[in-house]
Design a protein around this motif. Structure first.
Motif, PDB file in Angstrom:
ATOM      1  N   HIS A 185       0.830  -1.213   0.000  1.00  0.00           N
ATOM      2  CA  HIS A 185       0.000   0.000   0.000  1.00  0.00           C
ATOM      3  C   HIS A 185       0.867   1.268   0.000  1.00  0.00           C
ATOM      4  N   GLY A 186       2.157   1.090  -0.247  1.00  0.00           N
ATOM      5  CA  GLY A 186       3.053   2.248  -0.353  1.00  0.00           C
ATOM      6  C   GLY A 186       3.386   2.893   0.976  1.00  0.00           C
ATOM      7  N   VAL A 187       3.260   2.121   2.090  1.00  0.00           N
ATOM      8  CA  VAL A 187       3.451   2.697   3.431  1.00  0.00           C
ATOM      9  C   VAL A 187       4.707   2.091   4.071  1.00  0.00           C
ATOM     10  N   PRO A 188       5.626   2.917   4.593  1.00  0.00           N
ATOM     11  CA  PRO A 188       6.824   2.386   5.267  1.00  0.00           C
ATOM     12  C   PRO A 188       6.483   1.851   6.656  1.00  0.00           C
ATOM     13  N   LEU A 189       7.181   0.791   7.056  1.00  0.00           N
ATOM     14  CA  LEU A 189       6.939   0.195   8.373  1.00  0.00           C
ATOM     15  C   LEU A 189       8.149   0.378   9.277  1.00  0.00           C
ATOM     16  N   HIS A 190       7.889   0.848  10.489  1.00  0.00           N
ATOM     17  CA  HIS A 190       8.942   0.889  11.517  1.00  0.00           C
ATOM     18  C   HIS A 190       8.761  -0.293  12.444  1.00  0.00           C
ATOM     19  N   THR A 191       9.871  -0.971  12.754  1.00  0.00           N
ATOM     20  CA  THR A 191       9.791  -2.050  13.739  1.00  0.00           C
ATOM     21  C   THR A 191      10.757  -1.799  14.886  1.00  0.00           C
ATOM     22  N   ASP A 192      10.242  -1.951  16.100  1.00  0.00           N
ATOM     23  CA  ASP A 192      11.047  -1.848  17.316  1.00  0.00           C
ATOM     24  C   ASP A 192      11.557  -3.255  17.618  1.00  0.00           C
ATOM     25  N   ALA A 193      12.852  -3.476  17.337  1.00  0.00           N
ATOM     26  CA  ALA A 193      13.430  -4.815  17.522  1.00  0.00           C
ATOM     27  C   ALA A 193      14.293  -4.870  18.778  1.00  0.00           C
ATOM     28  N   VAL A 194      14.023  -3.971  19.723  1.00  0.00           N
ATOM     29  CA  VAL A 194      14.862  -3.861  20.921  1.00  0.00           C
ATOM     30  C   VAL A 194      14.929  -5.191  21.685  1.00  0.00           C
ATOM     31  N   GLN A 195      13.802  -5.886  21.832  1.00  0.00           N
ATOM     32  CA  GLN A 195      13.812  -7.138  22.597  1.00  0.00           C
ATOM     33  C   GLN A 195      14.143  -8.339  21.717  1.00  0.00           C
ATOM     34  N   ALA A 196      14.124  -8.145  20.406  1.00  0.00           N
ATOM     35  CA  ALA A 196      14.321  -9.279  19.497  1.00  0.00           C
ATOM     36  C   ALA A 196      15.795  -9.556  19.216  1.00  0.00           C
ATOM     37  N   VAL A 197      16.589  -8.492  19.111  1.00  0.00           N
ATOM     38  CA  VAL A 197      17.995  -8.657  18.710  1.00  0.00           C
ATOM     39  C   VAL A 197      18.752  -9.485  19.754  1.00  0.00           C
ATOM     40  N   GLY A 198      19.377 -10.554  19.301  1.00  0.00           N
ATOM     41  CA  GLY A 198      20.101 -11.450  20.200  1.00  0.00           C
ATOM     42  C   GLY A 198      19.210 -12.541  20.772  1.00  0.00           C
ATOM     43  N   ALA A 199      17.887 -12.383  20.644  1.00  0.00           N
ATOM     44  CA  ALA A 199      16.960 -13.396  21.174  1.00  0.00           C
ATOM     45  C   ALA A 199      16.389 -14.264  20.062  1.00  0.00           C
ATOM     46  N   VAL A 200      16.107 -13.639  18.926  1.00  0.00           N
ATOM     47  CA  VAL A 200      15.605 -14.366  17.748  1.00  0.00           C
ATOM     48  C   VAL A 200      16.365 -13.822  16.538  1.00  0.00           C
ATOM     49  N   PRO A 201      16.366 -14.541  15.411  1.00  0.00           N
ATOM     50  CA  PRO A 201      17.090 -14.012  14.252  1.00  0.00           C
ATOM     51  C   PRO A 201      16.460 -12.702  13.771  1.00  0.00           C
ATOM     52  N   VAL A 202      17.295 -11.695  13.535  1.00  0.00           N
ATOM     53  CA  VAL A 202      16.811 -10.393  13.038  1.00  0.00           C
ATOM     54  C   VAL A 202      17.634 -10.027  11.805  1.00  0.00           C
ATOM     55  N   ASP A 203      16.973  -9.907  10.666  1.00  0.00           N
ATOM     56  CA  ASP A 203      17.646  -9.538   9.421  1.00  0.00           C
ATOM     57  C   ASP A 203      16.889  -8.361   8.823  1.00  0.00           C
ATOM     58  N   PHE A 204      17.517  -7.200   8.887  1.00  0.00           N
ATOM     59  CA  PHE A 204      16.837  -5.967   8.462  1.00  0.00           C
ATOM     60  C   PHE A 204      16.432  -6.042   6.987  1.00  0.00           C
ATOM     61  N   ALA A 205      17.366  -6.439   6.130  1.00  0.00           N
ATOM     62  CA  ALA A 205      17.060  -6.453   4.690  1.00  0.00           C
ATOM     63  C   ALA A 205      15.910  -7.402   4.397  1.00  0.00           C
ATOM     64  N   ALA A 206      15.949  -8.584   5.009  1.00  0.00           N
ATOM     65  CA  ALA A 206      14.911  -9.580   4.726  1.00  0.00           C
ATOM     66  C   ALA A 206      13.566  -9.181   5.311  1.00  0.00           C
TER      67      ALA A 206
END
Ligand code: PLP
Length: 424
Positions: A185-206
């Protein structure tokens, strides 16, 4: 097992509050000390400045590698709160400047206050229109409602925000799918990955996210450093103005020492993540099994099991591997915290505090079927890299002390949702 080099926090106490902050990693401390000894400002053109700049750019590259980003996409900040504010305010203002009708912000009511309060502020002062999408009983965003909210008025939507993992109840969100829908829909998404990094896989590009917030001190860096990843095609209006550092997005002399510490901590946390998820998942599920056997204590949030078949899923698929969150009907969060504290356990009410008193949890209040009383009766236990089986034994003993009557038909965490949860 936790590294022998890492001291247990606060001596003999059992630290079950790793989501609030976790011990600084020796590698991060060493990187901090080494880089802090460098004299130059990384913006200076002389040799000392250039040397500091080299260390800074090496740190930026390591952060990018750890998180699946390009180095130019890493904007260093003071932490997660600043990164969330830069993303929410920056995206809102840039998108509204490009087209004044873009006032809607699509998000869930379970976001961290760093996002929620930034959105509220923009609503009160700059005409933003928050559109709250419901979550299910486990706190997972309703993707049908998400799609409908975006499709309703894409041309007047500034941004969408969906946290990667919830800091209170541990829910891991379908961020890539939500970002894909937003992008359609042409809308950018912000994600707060503060609790995720180091706990689950986080890949910004993907992930497909436009911006991603990370905080150093949740992953073993000192407090005071974090980053916002900003995709190269995304425009942001800066919040802090001045010397034009960090691609003009975050002015102010960059702390090379904190950047180096962040890089060291993230590299280590991300490298350890797969093994730690399995180790902590086992410890977490021991606590959840014990909770399931107690009549008076109710698990909040999802299980790492297929919601329909009950088949086990790898730790971190639906719930953070180190997170247990419960409600204890009839008790208050403060009283529970005091009880655990007296027993030598560092736990958390899980929600924000005003003048030292826990507020009702806005996350629990956002869950269908949960009451205002539930939102006041919360307790969060979070495990991390110093956690041991003995910590979990102590927690289970304290939980049993709260509610001595075991249920006759205790289910396992690997099964379908428990009768207790179904009855709520
Ligand atoms: N977002 C989430 C999900 C968090 O859990 C926290 C901290 O608790 C923050 C943002 C804020 O991060 P910081 O403490 O680095 O400002």
């Amino acid at each position: 097992m936790p590294s022998a080099a890492i001291p247990r926090p606060l001596g003999e106490r059992v630290h079950l509050d790793h989501a609030a902050t976790t011990a600084v990693r020796p590698s991060a401390l060493a990187a901090l000390a080494e880089a802090a000894a460098l004299p130059g400002n990384p913006a200076s053109l002389h040799a000392s400045g250039r040397r500091a700049k080299l260390v800074l750019e090496q740190a930026r590259e390591a952060v990018a590698v750890a998180l699946g980003a390009h180095p130019s996409e890493v904007v260093l900040t003071s932490g997660g709160t600043e990164a969330d504010n830069l993303a929410v305010q920056g995206l809102f203002r840039a998108r509204r400047t490009a087209d004044p009708q873009r006032l809607r912000i699509v998000l869930t009511g379970a976001e961290h206050h760093a996002v929620l309060d930034a959105v509220d502020w923009l609503g009160a002062h700059e005409g933003a229109e928050p559109v709250i999408v419901p979550v299910d009983a486990d706190g997972v965003v309703d993707l049908v409602a998400w799609e409908a909210a975006l499709a309703a008025a894409p041309e007047s939507t500034a941004l969408a925000a969906l946290m990667w993992a919830n800091n209170e109840i541990g829910t891991v969100q379908p961020v890539a799918e939500a970002a894909r829908i937003a992008a359609a829909h042409g809308v950018p998404l912000h994600t707060d990955a503060v609790q995720a990094v180091g706990a689950v896989p986080v890949d910004f590009a993907a992930s497909g996210a436009a911006t991603l917030a990370v905080s150093g001190h949740k992953a073993g860096a000192p407090v005071g450093v974090g980053a916002l990843l900003v995709r190269r095609d995304v425009a942001l209006t800066p919040v802090v103005h001045g010397g034009g550092q960090e691609r003009r997005l975050r002015s102010g002399t960059v702390s090379v020492a904190l950047a180096a510490a962040l890089a060291a901590a993230l590299a280590e946390a991300v490298a350890e993540q797969p093994a730690e998820a399995v180790r902590l998942g086992v410890l977490r599920d021991r606590v959840i099994d014990a909770v399931d056997a107690l009549e008076a204590v109710v698990l909040t949030g999802p299980r790492d099991a297929d919601p329909t078949t009950g088949a086990p899923l790898p730790p971190g698929t639906r719930r953070l591997p180190g997170n247990v969150h419960v409600t204890v009907p009839g008790r208050t969060a403060d009283a529970l915290l005091f009880t655990f504290d007296t027993a030598g356990l560092d736990t958390s009410s899980g929600s924000a505090c005003t003048a030292g008193v826990a507020e009702p949890s806005h996350v629990v209040a956002a869950l269908p079927g949960r009451t205002e009383a539930d939102a006041r009766a919360t307790q969060r236990f979070t495990l991390g890299r110093t956690s041991t089986p003995a910590d979990v034994d102590a927690l289970i003993a304290a939980l049993r002390g709260l509610a001595p009557a075991p249920r006759r038909d205790a289910p396992t965490t690997k099964g379908a949702p428990t009768t207790k949860e179904e009855s709520r």
